[in-house]
Design a protein around this motif. Structure first.
Motif, mmCIF file in Angstrom:
data_model
loop_
_atom_site.group_PDB
_atom_site.id
_atom_site.type_symbol
_atom_site.label_atom_id
_atom_site.label_comp_id
_atom_site.label_asym_id
_atom_site.label_seq_id
_atom_site.Cartn_x
_atom_site.Cartn_y
_atom_site.Cartn_z
ATOM 1 N N ARG A 14 -4.701 13.852 19.295
ATOM 2 C CA ARG A 14 -3.894 14.280 18.163
ATOM 3 C C ARG A 14 -2.408 14.008 18.411
ATOM 4 N N ILE A 15 -1.953 14.318 19.619
ATOM 5 C CA ILE A 15 -0.551 14.083 19.957
ATOM 6 C C ILE A 15 -0.226 12.600 19.849
ATOM 7 N N ALA A 16 -1.138 11.752 20.348
ATOM 8 C CA ALA A 16 -0.917 10.304 20.249
ATOM 9 C C ALA A 16 -0.834 9.863 18.796
ATOM 10 N N GLY A 17 -1.660 10.458 17.949
ATOM 11 C CA GLY A 17 -1.633 10.117 16.530
ATOM 12 C C GLY A 17 -0.333 10.516 15.865
ATOM 13 N N TRP A 18 0.139 11.742 16.157
ATOM 14 C CA TRP A 18 1.416 12.192 15.591
ATOM 15 C C TRP A 18 2.563 11.324 16.095
ATOM 16 N N GLN A 19 2.540 11.010 17.391
ATOM 17 C CA GLN A 19 3.609 10.192 17.956
ATOM 18 C C GLN A 19 3.629 8.796 17.352
ATOM 19 N N MET B 11 -8.231 9.151 10.308
ATOM 20 C CA MET B 11 -9.561 9.754 10.211
ATOM 21 C C MET B 11 -10.361 9.265 11.413
ATOM 22 N N THR B 12 -10.750 10.152 12.288
ATOM 23 C CA THR B 12 -11.343 9.712 13.541
ATOM 24 C C THR B 12 -12.277 10.762 14.128
ATOM 25 N N ALA B 13 -13.108 10.305 15.052
ATOM 26 C CA ALA B 13 -13.956 11.234 15.795
ATOM 27 C C ALA B 13 -13.219 11.806 16.997
ATOM 28 N N ARG B 14 -12.039 11.289 17.294
ATOM 29 C CA ARG B 14 -11.264 11.758 18.441
ATOM 30 C C ARG B 14 -10.587 13.082 18.100
ATOM 31 N N GLY B 15 -11.048 14.148 18.724
ATOM 32 C CA GLY B 15 -10.525 15.459 18.383
ATOM 33 C C GLY B 15 -9.786 16.171 19.488
ATOM 34 N N GLN B 16 -9.588 15.498 20.622
ATOM 35 C CA GLN B 16 -8.882 16.127 21.733
ATOM 36 C C GLN B 16 -7.395 16.289 21.408
ATOM 37 N N THR B 17 -6.776 17.276 22.044
ATOM 38 C CA THR B 17 -5.348 17.514 21.813
ATOM 39 C C THR B 17 -4.520 16.279 22.141
ATOM 40 N N MET C 153 0.838 -1.193 0.000
ATOM 41 C CA MET C 153 0.000 0.000 0.000
ATOM 42 C C MET C 153 0.878 1.251 0.000
ATOM 43 N N ALA C 154 0.482 2.245 -0.783
ATOM 44 C CA ALA C 154 1.192 3.515 -0.764
ATOM 45 C C ALA C 154 0.734 4.385 0.387
ATOM 46 N N LEU C 155 -0.519 4.188 0.807
ATOM 47 C CA LEU C 155 -1.111 5.059 1.826
ATOM 48 C C LEU C 155 -2.250 4.318 2.525
ATOM 49 N N ILE C 156 -2.442 4.620 3.792
ATOM 50 C CA ILE C 156 -3.531 4.021 4.568
ATOM 51 C C ILE C 156 -4.408 5.117 5.142
ATOM 52 N N LEU C 157 -5.705 4.997 4.935
ATOM 53 C CA LEU C 157 -6.689 5.852 5.593
ATOM 54 C C LEU C 157 -7.218 5.058 6.780
ATOM 55 N N LEU C 158 -6.995 5.560 7.973
ATOM 56 C CA LEU C 158 -7.194 4.734 9.161
ATOM 57 C C LEU C 158 -8.140 5.359 10.176
ATOM 58 N N ASP C 159 -9.261 4.673 10.407
ATOM 59 C CA ASP C 159 -10.139 5.012 11.528
ATOM 60 C C ASP C 159 -9.527 4.400 12.786
ATOM 61 N N LEU C 160 -9.642 5.080 13.907
ATOM 62 C CA LEU C 160 -9.008 4.572 15.125
ATOM 63 C C LEU C 160 -9.896 3.630 15.921
ATOM 64 N N VAL D 208 -10.271 15.028 11.705
ATOM 65 C CA VAL D 208 -11.383 14.737 12.614
ATOM 66 C C VAL D 208 -12.674 14.682 11.794
ATOM 67 N N LYS D 209 -13.453 13.631 12.005
ATOM 68 C CA LYS D 209 -14.724 13.467 11.288
ATOM 69 C C LYS D 209 -15.716 14.555 11.707
ATOM 70 N N PRO D 210 -16.610 14.955 10.792
ATOM 71 C CA PRO D 210 -16.816 14.430 9.434
ATOM 72 C C PRO D 210 -15.701 14.853 8.485
ATOM 73 N N ILE D 211 -15.366 13.962 7.555
ATOM 74 C CA ILE D 211 -14.254 14.177 6.647
ATOM 75 C C ILE D 211 -14.699 14.989 5.433
ATOM 76 N N ASN D 212 -13.934 16.021 5.107
ATOM 77 C CA ASN D 212 -14.147 16.768 3.880
ATOM 78 C C ASN D 212 -13.338 16.083 2.786
ATOM 79 N N LEU D 213 -13.997 15.551 1.768
ATOM 80 C CA LEU D 213 -13.318 14.757 0.751
ATOM 81 C C LEU D 213 -12.321 15.572 -0.059
ATOM 82 N N ALA D 214 -12.636 16.824 -0.332
ATOM 83 C CA ALA D 214 -11.701 17.667 -1.080
ATOM 84 C C ALA D 214 -10.410 17.874 -0.283
#
Length: 232
Positions: free
Chosen positions: A91-96, A82-88, A48-55, A104-110
């Motif tokens: 986000r930090i856990a995701g970057w780490q 791509m997740t409903a989790r929007g707390q800081t 895979m070149a890229l993964i779109l990942l719900d948590l 953060v959902k809802p996702i804007n496709l553009a």
């Protein structure tokens, strides 16, 4: 002509189908998984070149998958969370965990398409001249110059350079590098990052008489250049 392959990991059937249809419209091919187990099975046999990942998946927290991917010897796909989790803290856990983007959902496709295009363009256009001349062996915590001089690295220096050399030509924000080093993106810790880089430059110069190919972009971050000057 082979299409860029993307994995969609999302347990919401409607959203998963919407994403698959949208990616097809944009010229990508995709596979879909509704659970961690399905995602692992696909990743075992398909590049895979890229993964779109719900948590939030039925069989666990998908952040464990990001850690598994980081341990693989094969090239790690780009990761867009791509997740409903929007707390800081989320986000930090995701970057780490290694996310290239965090939506953060809802996702804007553009917006999603713009992120995908940016990530994949950097992958296909980058030329690994810097990485092929200066190379890092993470397991040995060693950096090698073009003339094969070895420089022993600390754990922090290894993580830093592994991140920078993973994508020559890309400017990594200080905050991103702090996450890679498990520092907090505060003023104090970004200064720690700057100090680490300054000491690393000095170490390389002292041991080899050469300059580490690392560019500083004021107020932006750091970058390993795609192509080194011919006289270096």
């Amino acid at each position: 002509m082979n299409k860029t392959h993307i994995l969609i990991v999302e347990d919401d059937d409607d959203l998963r189908e919407e994403l698959a249809d949208y990616l097809q419209f944009q010229g990508f091919s995709s596979d879909s998984a509704a659970s961690l187990a399905e995602a692992r099975a696909l990743l075992e046999h398909t590049t895979m070149a890229l993964i779109l990942l719900d948590l939030n998946l039925p069989d666990g927290d998908a952040l464990v998958l990001t850690h598994e991917l980081s341990q693989r010897t094969a090239a790690t796909p780009h990761l867009v969370i791509m997740t409903a989790r929007g707390q800081t803290s989320d986000r930090i856990a995701g970057w780490q965990a290694g996310a290239d983007a965090y939506l953060v959902k809802p996702i804007n496709l553009a917006e999603l398409n713009a992120i995908i295009q940016r990530l994949l363009t950097r992958t296909t256009s980058a030329t690994p001249h810097a990485a092929s001349t200066w190379r890092i062996e993470e397991s040995a915590q060693t950096l090698y110059t073009p003339d094969n001089i070895a420089i022993e690295l600390t754990g922090a220096e290894t993580k830093l350079l592994a991140t920078l050399f993973s994508r020559p030509g890309e400017v990594f924000a200080r905050e991103h590098l702090c996450h890679a080093l498990t520092l907090s993106p505060t003023i104090t810790d970004t200064r720690k990052l700057d100090t680490l880089i300054s000491r690393l430059r000095k170490k390389v110069s002292t041991h080899t008489g050469q300059n580490l190919p690392l560019n500083t972009f004021r107020n932006l971050g750091y970058c390993i250049p795609e192509t080194l000057p011919s006289d270096e």
